[in-house]
Design a protein around this motif. Sequence first.
Motif, PDB file in Angstrom:
ATOM      1  N   ARG A   1      11.201  -4.803  -4.555  1.00  0.00           N
ATOM      2  CA  ARG A   1      11.479  -5.939  -5.433  1.00  0.00           C
ATOM      3  C   ARG A   1      10.447  -5.986  -6.564  1.00  0.00           C
ATOM      4  N   VAL A   2      10.921  -6.176  -7.781  1.00  0.00           N
ATOM      5  CA  VAL A   2      10.053  -6.165  -8.960  1.00  0.00           C
ATOM      6  C   VAL A   2      10.166  -7.501  -9.692  1.00  0.00           C
ATOM      7  N   TYR A   3       9.024  -8.161  -9.876  1.00  0.00           N
ATOM      8  CA  TYR A   3       8.962  -9.391 -10.667  1.00  0.00           C
ATOM      9  C   TYR A   3       8.480  -9.071 -12.081  1.00  0.00           C
ATOM     10  N   LEU A   4       8.884  -9.892 -13.033  1.00  0.00           N
ATOM     11  CA  LEU A   4       8.373  -9.781 -14.402  1.00  0.00           C
ATOM     12  C   LEU A   4       7.079 -10.572 -14.542  1.00  0.00           C
ATOM     13  N   ASN A   5       6.172 -10.044 -15.355  1.00  0.00           N
ATOM     14  CA  ASN A   5       4.944 -10.764 -15.703  1.00  0.00           C
ATOM     15  C   ASN A   5       4.614 -10.423 -17.146  1.00  0.00           C
ATOM     16  N   ASN A   6       4.309 -11.418 -17.960  1.00  0.00           N
ATOM     17  CA  ASN A   6       4.029 -11.160 -19.380  1.00  0.00           C
ATOM     18  C   ASN A   6       2.541 -11.040 -19.672  1.00  0.00           C
ATOM     19  N   ASP A   7       1.726 -10.909 -18.631  1.00  0.00           N
ATOM     20  CA  ASP A   7       0.263 -10.849 -18.786  1.00  0.00           C
ATOM     21  C   ASP A   7      -0.223  -9.449 -18.408  1.00  0.00           C
ATOM     22  N   ILE A   8      -0.033  -8.484 -19.301  1.00  0.00           N
ATOM     23  CA  ILE A   8      -0.329  -7.096 -18.954  1.00  0.00           C
ATOM     24  C   ILE A   8      -1.820  -6.880 -18.705  1.00  0.00           C
TER      25      ILE A   8
ATOM     26  N   ASP B   1      -3.287 -17.800 -13.798  1.00  0.00           N
ATOM     27  CA  ASP B   1      -2.224 -17.812 -12.799  1.00  0.00           C
ATOM     28  C   ASP B   1      -1.942 -16.406 -12.257  1.00  0.00           C
ATOM     29  N   THR B   2      -2.167 -15.394 -13.073  1.00  0.00           N
ATOM     30  CA  THR B   2      -1.904 -14.021 -12.654  1.00  0.00           C
ATOM     31  C   THR B   2      -2.682 -13.667 -11.393  1.00  0.00           C
ATOM     32  N   PHE B   3      -3.900 -14.164 -11.282  1.00  0.00           N
ATOM     33  CA  PHE B   3      -4.763 -13.773 -10.175  1.00  0.00           C
ATOM     34  C   PHE B   3      -4.405 -14.465  -8.864  1.00  0.00           C
ATOM     35  N   SER B   4      -3.513 -15.444  -8.932  1.00  0.00           N
ATOM     36  CA  SER B   4      -2.976 -16.054  -7.713  1.00  0.00           C
ATOM     37  C   SER B   4      -1.714 -15.330  -7.249  1.00  0.00           C
ATOM     38  N   GLY B   5      -1.278 -14.349  -8.017  1.00  0.00           N
ATOM     39  CA  GLY B   5      -0.023 -13.674  -7.743  1.00  0.00           C
ATOM     40  C   GLY B   5      -0.182 -12.323  -7.076  1.00  0.00           C
ATOM     41  N   LEU B   6       0.869 -11.520  -7.195  1.00  0.00           N
ATOM     42  CA  LEU B   6       0.939 -10.236  -6.502  1.00  0.00           C
ATOM     43  C   LEU B   6      -0.157  -9.271  -6.912  1.00  0.00           C
TER      44      LEU B   6
ATOM     45  N   GLY C   1       0.993  -3.640  -8.195  1.00  0.00           N
ATOM     46  CA  GLY C   1       1.058  -4.679  -7.173  1.00  0.00           C
ATOM     47  C   GLY C   1       0.691  -4.127  -5.803  1.00  0.00           C
ATOM     48  N   PRO C   2       0.803  -4.943  -4.762  1.00  0.00           N
ATOM     49  CA  PRO C   2       0.406  -4.531  -3.407  1.00  0.00           C
ATOM     50  C   PRO C   2       1.418  -3.545  -2.822  1.00  0.00           C
ATOM     51  N   SER C   3       1.141  -2.272  -2.940  1.00  0.00           N
ATOM     52  CA  SER C   3       2.175  -1.266  -2.625  1.00  0.00           C
ATOM     53  C   SER C   3       1.548   0.042  -2.159  1.00  0.00           C
ATOM     54  N   HIS C   4       1.184   0.123  -0.900  1.00  0.00           N
ATOM     55  CA  HIS C   4       0.678   1.383  -0.373  1.00  0.00           C
ATOM     56  C   HIS C   4       1.811   2.403  -0.327  1.00  0.00           C
ATOM     57  N   ALA C   5       1.537   3.591  -0.833  1.00  0.00           N
ATOM     58  CA  ALA C   5       2.552   4.631  -0.938  1.00  0.00           C
ATOM     59  C   ALA C   5       3.165   4.980   0.405  1.00  0.00           C
ATOM     60  N   GLU C   6       2.354   4.954   1.458  1.00  0.00           N
ATOM     61  CA  GLU C   6       2.832   5.321   2.784  1.00  0.00           C
ATOM     62  C   GLU C   6       4.013   4.442   3.224  1.00  0.00           C
ATOM     63  N   GLU C   7       3.995   3.176   2.824  1.00  0.00           N
ATOM     64  CA  GLU C   7       5.075   2.261   3.189  1.00  0.00           C
ATOM     65  C   GLU C   7       6.217   2.308   2.182  1.00  0.00           C
ATOM     66  N   VAL C   8       5.888   2.470   0.909  1.00  0.00           N
ATOM     67  CA  VAL C   8       6.921   2.576  -0.128  1.00  0.00           C
ATOM     68  C   VAL C   8       7.830   3.767   0.157  1.00  0.00           C
ATOM     69  N   ALA C   9       7.236   4.900   0.517  1.00  0.00           N
ATOM     70  CA  ALA C   9       8.010   6.117   0.770  1.00  0.00           C
ATOM     71  C   ALA C   9       8.929   5.979   1.972  1.00  0.00           C
ATOM     72  N   LEU C  10       8.586   5.092   2.902  1.00  0.00           N
ATOM     73  CA  LEU C  10       9.435   4.838   4.065  1.00  0.00           C
ATOM     74  C   LEU C  10      10.442   3.721   3.788  1.00  0.00           C
TER      75      LEU C  10
ATOM     76  N   THR D   1       6.902  -5.559  -2.753  1.00  0.00           N
ATOM     77  CA  THR D   1       7.115  -6.379  -3.945  1.00  0.00           C
ATOM     78  C   THR D   1       5.997  -6.133  -4.947  1.00  0.00           C
ATOM     79  N   VAL D   2       6.381  -5.825  -6.184  1.00  0.00           N
ATOM     80  CA  VAL D   2       5.422  -5.485  -7.233  1.00  0.00           C
ATOM     81  C   VAL D   2       5.771  -6.246  -8.509  1.00  0.00           C
ATOM     82  N   VAL D   3       5.071  -5.893  -9.586  1.00  0.00           N
ATOM     83  CA  VAL D   3       5.226  -6.576 -10.869  1.00  0.00           C
ATOM     84  C   VAL D   3       5.399  -5.545 -11.978  1.00  0.00           C
ATOM     85  N   SER D   4       6.283  -5.838 -12.915  1.00  0.00           N
ATOM     86  CA  SER D   4       6.335  -5.049 -14.147  1.00  0.00           C
ATOM     87  C   SER D   4       5.816  -5.917 -15.284  1.00  0.00           C
TER      88      SER D   4
END
Length: 336
Positions: A176-183, A236-241, A138-147, A152-155
Amino acid sequence: MKKISIIGAGSFGTALAVVLKDKDVDVSIWAREKEVVDGINESGYNPSYLTDIELPKNLRATHSLKEAVDHAEMIVFATPSHALREVAGKIKPLLGGKEIIVSIAKGIEKNTLMTPSQILVDVLDEAVLEDQIGVLTGPSHAEEVALLKPTTVVSAAYSKRVARIIQETFMTSRFRVYLNNDIIGVEIGGALKNIMAIAAGIVDGAELGDNAKAALMTRGLHEMKRMGAVLGASMDTFSGLTGMGDLIVTCTSKHSRNRFVGYSIGQGKKLDEIKAGMNMVAEGVKTAESVCQWSQENGVEMPITEAVYKVLFKNIPPAQMVEELMTRNPKEEKMI
């Protein structure tokens, strides 16, 4: 989870270790480079990635895959997608068979055209079940995650049970982690957004304007959907995170390595020159080659991907590719 092992001490692997340690999880991190291991263990800093981030004092790194994997209940592959097959092959004989396997890589493997989770299914066959494999993306640059900035991401996984385990393992008040069944859908989004970020960087570097960038991101999302439709992903996945969300952050952020590559090309630099000055991998470079191959083999029109490929690997000037994109035959705007 009694123990989690992160395989790869790059920027995002390091950032995830910080997130897990903030939850007081027992986590270790494996690095290929001895100097990175020594830096983490002796100084509390990663000397190569996120170098200004002070790491948790009880985070331990190792150069031994056996030590990293031993007694781990979850193994997180934080290696670049092009190195995933090799590293997973070395870990396979060390597995006990019950581990949860997680990929955070974003890319499409050259020649096989497999996503990271598909690579793991292929390589780890007979060592773990397909249902034990999942992804975190998901949209998660490491520089911000580490701080510990809000992220918000998806599993997603081949089984809902494992997707939920991944969600519960990583979820915090700042992550925050959301569930998604479309791997397959989330992995396509994660791979193609890097290609589009290179294109967006070219637009910025060449000062082509906000109108061009908005069009590129929108039509880039369209290419994600085209590939996803053929591979059975949910639209729908492509409208998401992992679709629009990841596309926005990677095409606009100062932290984006792929945007940086494109920006440098837009300013007239050559790819070899740019790569020589980077110590981190821009996944979109290799992914552009793989996805262009996929589109040709499957007869799927992906003009932005093809344009990025030609600029990167055929030395076609960006201005020429912009002209070609803008003067294509008139079409209707269709959502797929």
